[in-house]
Design a protein around this motif. Structure first.
Motif, mmCIF file in Angstrom:
data_model
loop_
_atom_site.group_PDB
_atom_site.id
_atom_site.type_symbol
_atom_site.label_atom_id
_atom_site.label_comp_id
_atom_site.label_asym_id
_atom_site.label_seq_id
_atom_site.Cartn_x
_atom_site.Cartn_y
_atom_site.Cartn_z
ATOM 1 N N ASP A 77 0.799 -1.175 -0.070
ATOM 2 C CA ASP A 77 0.039 0.009 -0.167
ATOM 3 C C ASP A 77 0.916 1.130 -0.154
ATOM 4 O O ASP A 77 1.763 1.205 0.797
ATOM 5 C CB ASP A 77 -0.895 0.068 1.453
ATOM 6 N N PHE A 79 0.929 5.933 -1.113
ATOM 7 C CA PHE A 79 0.515 7.075 -1.588
ATOM 8 C C PHE A 79 1.645 7.972 -1.313
ATOM 9 O O PHE A 79 2.335 8.032 -0.443
ATOM 10 C CB PHE A 79 -0.793 7.414 -0.860
ATOM 11 N N GLY A 80 1.938 8.971 -2.398
ATOM 12 C CA GLY A 80 2.819 9.843 -2.319
ATOM 13 C C GLY A 80 4.092 9.423 -1.829
ATOM 14 O O GLY A 80 4.440 8.506 -2.504
ATOM 15 N N HIS A 82 4.671 7.672 0.738
ATOM 16 C CA HIS A 82 4.704 6.745 1.905
ATOM 17 C C HIS A 82 4.102 5.381 1.355
ATOM 18 O O HIS A 82 3.389 5.266 0.539
ATOM 19 C CB HIS A 82 3.196 7.346 2.607
ATOM 20 N N ARG A 84 3.678 1.112 3.041
ATOM 21 C CA ARG A 84 3.477 0.136 3.823
ATOM 22 C C ARG A 84 3.201 -1.235 3.458
ATOM 23 O O ARG A 84 2.408 -1.320 2.348
ATOM 24 C CB ARG A 84 2.425 0.545 5.175
ATOM 25 N N PHE A 103 6.746 0.499 7.896
ATOM 26 C CA PHE A 103 6.054 1.933 7.161
ATOM 27 C C PHE A 103 7.394 2.490 6.420
ATOM 28 O O PHE A 103 8.441 2.449 7.067
ATOM 29 C CB PHE A 103 5.703 2.593 8.358
ATOM 30 N N THR A 115 10.467 2.164 9.141
ATOM 31 C CA THR A 115 10.196 1.900 10.498
ATOM 32 C C THR A 115 9.159 0.470 10.663
ATOM 33 O O THR A 115 8.202 0.303 10.292
ATOM 34 C CB THR A 115 9.336 2.943 11.404
ATOM 35 N N PHE A 117 7.305 -2.622 12.564
ATOM 36 C CA PHE A 117 6.570 -2.917 13.875
ATOM 37 C C PHE A 117 6.510 -4.732 13.696
ATOM 38 O O PHE A 117 6.183 -5.147 12.546
ATOM 39 C CB PHE A 117 5.387 -2.363 13.998
ATOM 40 N N VAL B 42 -0.756 13.339 7.351
ATOM 41 C CA VAL B 42 -0.786 13.037 6.013
ATOM 42 C C VAL B 42 -1.712 11.731 6.062
ATOM 43 O O VAL B 42 -1.312 10.768 6.358
ATOM 44 C CB VAL B 42 0.393 13.181 5.242
ATOM 45 N N ASP B 43 -2.795 11.651 4.990
ATOM 46 C CA ASP B 43 -3.122 10.489 4.793
ATOM 47 C C ASP B 43 -3.486 10.496 3.108
ATOM 48 O O ASP B 43 -3.404 11.619 2.469
ATOM 49 C CB ASP B 43 -4.294 9.887 5.652
ATOM 50 N N PRO B 44 -4.141 9.461 2.575
ATOM 51 C CA PRO B 44 -4.566 9.516 1.038
ATOM 52 C C PRO B 44 -5.449 10.578 0.589
ATOM 53 O O PRO B 44 -5.464 10.864 -0.474
ATOM 54 C CB PRO B 44 -4.834 8.095 0.766
ATOM 55 N N HIS B 82 8.139 5.758 18.135
ATOM 56 C CA HIS B 82 7.301 5.248 17.103
ATOM 57 C C HIS B 82 6.145 4.613 17.715
ATOM 58 O O HIS B 82 6.237 3.787 18.664
ATOM 59 C CB HIS B 82 8.091 4.110 16.028
ATOM 60 N N LEU B 83 4.886 4.758 16.705
ATOM 61 C CA LEU B 83 3.725 4.571 17.488
ATOM 62 C C LEU B 83 2.984 3.881 16.226
ATOM 63 O O LEU B 83 3.206 4.670 15.088
ATOM 64 C CB LEU B 83 3.152 5.784 17.948
ATOM 65 N N ARG B 84 1.944 3.042 16.422
ATOM 66 C CA ARG B 84 0.932 2.761 15.271
ATOM 67 C C ARG B 84 -0.366 2.351 15.952
ATOM 68 O O ARG B 84 -0.027 1.539 17.060
ATOM 69 C CB ARG B 84 1.596 1.776 14.340
ATOM 70 N N THR B 101 -5.092 2.604 9.587
ATOM 71 C CA THR B 101 -4.030 2.352 10.294
ATOM 72 C C THR B 101 -2.970 3.539 10.411
ATOM 73 O O THR B 101 -2.646 4.157 9.352
ATOM 74 C CB THR B 101 -3.318 1.310 9.930
ATOM 75 N N PHE B 103 0.531 5.656 11.706
ATOM 76 C CA PHE B 103 1.608 5.358 12.224
ATOM 77 C C PHE B 103 2.397 6.868 12.343
ATOM 78 O O PHE B 103 2.104 7.725 11.638
ATOM 79 C CB PHE B 103 2.665 4.932 10.846
ATOM 80 N N THR B 115 1.095 9.734 9.645
ATOM 81 C CA THR B 115 0.851 9.130 8.588
ATOM 82 C C THR B 115 -0.085 8.189 8.531
ATOM 83 O O THR B 115 0.288 7.189 9.075
ATOM 84 C CB THR B 115 2.137 8.353 7.714
ATOM 85 N N GLY B 116 -1.284 8.306 7.813
ATOM 86 C CA GLY B 116 -2.352 7.640 7.649
ATOM 87 C C GLY B 116 -2.645 6.553 6.511
ATOM 88 O O GLY B 116 -2.559 7.105 5.682
ATOM 89 N N PHE B 117 -2.970 5.570 6.771
ATOM 90 C CA PHE B 117 -3.421 4.451 5.679
ATOM 91 C C PHE B 117 -4.460 4.132 5.644
ATOM 92 O O PHE B 117 -5.262 3.752 6.914
ATOM 93 C CB PHE B 117 -2.246 3.245 5.535
ATOM 94 N N ILE B 118 -5.361 3.803 4.862
ATOM 95 C CA ILE B 118 -6.775 3.332 4.725
ATOM 96 C C ILE B 118 -6.744 1.911 4.724
ATOM 97 O O ILE B 118 -6.260 1.391 3.597
ATOM 98 C CB ILE B 118 -7.605 3.862 3.518
#
Lengths: 126, 126
Positions: A77, A79-80, A82, A84, A103, A115, A117, B42-44, B82-84, B101, B103, B115-118
């Motif tokens: 997955d 975008f831009g 980014h 994962r 990620f 990064t 996990f 940022v996300d998509p 780092h966090l998710r 999800t 990150f 950074t958000g992923f759908i």
């Protein structure tokens, strides 16, 4: 698959190929095609800085888990800049020993940072 | 739960609480407690820069999805800076409309970037 998705997929596949490549020259070549010169890797267990540092880290993991290979799981997955994807580490024909989700941040189509996990770890030995 | 895990869990809960807080003063207060001043999201689908930019982005999402709330799903995971975590957006008593999800990168215990992923989106209307 769109052209953009293919770029993310190809990058993740090269990344996994580098983790599996035990020939040092071919591994360094894959790392150079996959990572920027100043790239960084971090997960809960290890770190690598720059292509040389990342190469040394990958070699150490290969030594620790002989006969094991990484494989992508699920879909890549992105975008831009980014990215994962999830992966599994398994010995040939065996269930996964470790699973994780990485990620990534890209610069000019190469990985500037990953990064990682952990999604599944072996239970501690009794 | 270790002390460190509690820090990541508390941060993710404040983050979700800010997305759900429709009182502008309380939302800005939650955002200040959760994000650094120069934070980025940022996300998509969208972007936010700085606490004000993030606040405006959250307010726009609340306007777009009235009566919907975000909730954490699964466990919050973190190490170092780092966090998710994963989340779902749903109307009261309804199945999730969107899942994702996120990150995060932390500085001094606050979010510097998300950074958000759908993971799930509604099917396009026919």
């Amino acid at each position: 698959m769109t052209q953009e998705n293919k770029i993310y997929g190809d990058l993740a596949e090269r990344y996994i190929a580098a983790w599996n490549e035990t020939n040092a020259d071919r591994r360094r070549d894959l790392i150079a095609k996959t990572w920027t010169e100043t790239a960084t890797y971090v997960d809960p267990l290890m770190k690598g800085e720059g292509r040389q540092g990342i190469d040394a880290m990958v070699a150490a993991v290969q030594e620790r888990f002989p006969g094991h290979r990484f494989a992508l799981t699920g879909k890549v997955d992105g975008f831009g800049d980014h990215l994962r994807f999830s992966w599994a580490l398994a010995a040939d024909g065996q269930p996964a020993l470790v699973k994780g989700t990485d990620f990534g941040h890209l610069i000019d189509g190469r990985l500037q940072s990953i990064t990682g996990f952990i999604d599944q770890m072996p239970a501690p030995q009794q």
